[in-house]
Design an enzyme around this catalytic site. Sequence first.
Site: not given
Length: 344
Positions: A62, A158, A212, A214-215, A289, A295
């Site tokens: 990242y 992962s 990871w 989730p949206l 996130g 948010q």
Amino acid sequence: MEYRRIGLSGLKASALSFGAGTFGGSGPLFGAWGTTDAREARRLVDICLDAGLNLFDTADVYSNGASEQVLGEAIKGRRDRVLISTKTGLPMGDGPDDWGTSRSRLLRAVDEALRRLGTDYIDLLQLHAFDAGTPVEEVLATLDGLIRDGKLRYVGVSNFSGWQIMKSLAAAESQGYPRYVANQAYYSLLGRDYEWELMPLGLDQGLGALVWSPLGWGRLTGKLKRGQPLPEGSRLHQTADFGPPVDEERLYRVIDTLEAIATETSRSVPQLAINWLLQRPTVSSVIIGARNEEQLRQNLGAVGWSLSRDQMERLDKASATEAAYPYFPYRRQEAFARLNPPPV
């Protein structure tokens, strides 16, 4: 906040965890996710800890290590209050030892992650991808040594396939190496492939899912509307091609159902999408996130209540897809389904 054990391990984490991919963001993907600096990150960590969220997830890849560094600065002075999850294995450079999970790569990657995070141990290290060029016995022996040295507490994976996980678990059992306890995987109302193979594997072998995106790669924020263009501020303008593909009709079928339930419950679309995941089998923690405080507070509101059975069934129906072979007979044909009933 609810707390759950990660798989069959003794590690207990909050049902919601924080994804630090927005920390120190740079480049076309991570820069679009967010560019949170250390001061802003510390404020977000404050809010998480006040809400009872204790697991923070990052990765060396990242923003080329910047996310780990900013997270380390944000948790300084309160390491004992947080669990750190990070990942390694994806390329960090162009050299032959800058990617993968060989012994030399893992030893160096863990030491560099510890330095950036400003800590002497990592609670959960996950291999970010399967390295087909390194024997699983070498990987597991190296992880075993790192645990014995006190640098790691638990290990997971992962983006592995089912056979890759099972091969590793079988080797761990036969050689007496630590077993993977977590599987960080993509799972959402827009991406239910996890259910075909990885969920049954998790149930059978005791792996907890850390979810990871989730949206649905930012599509279930409540901002997308049927028949309307992408909002100007949506990160999808820059990042859509990096993420999982989504059939447009199915996308808006799910959004329509979420909006109807949002009206019934006075909950936001993201809260509903996350709550649906929290009620699914094997899910240990859903990684949320946030680019800002607003948010984050909204996503934290996804816990402390539950969708009704009717609402879960409506979302299941709206998001359903045909399974790939060899899984579709077990969903469509009675004889197969009787042998392997789906998880509930």
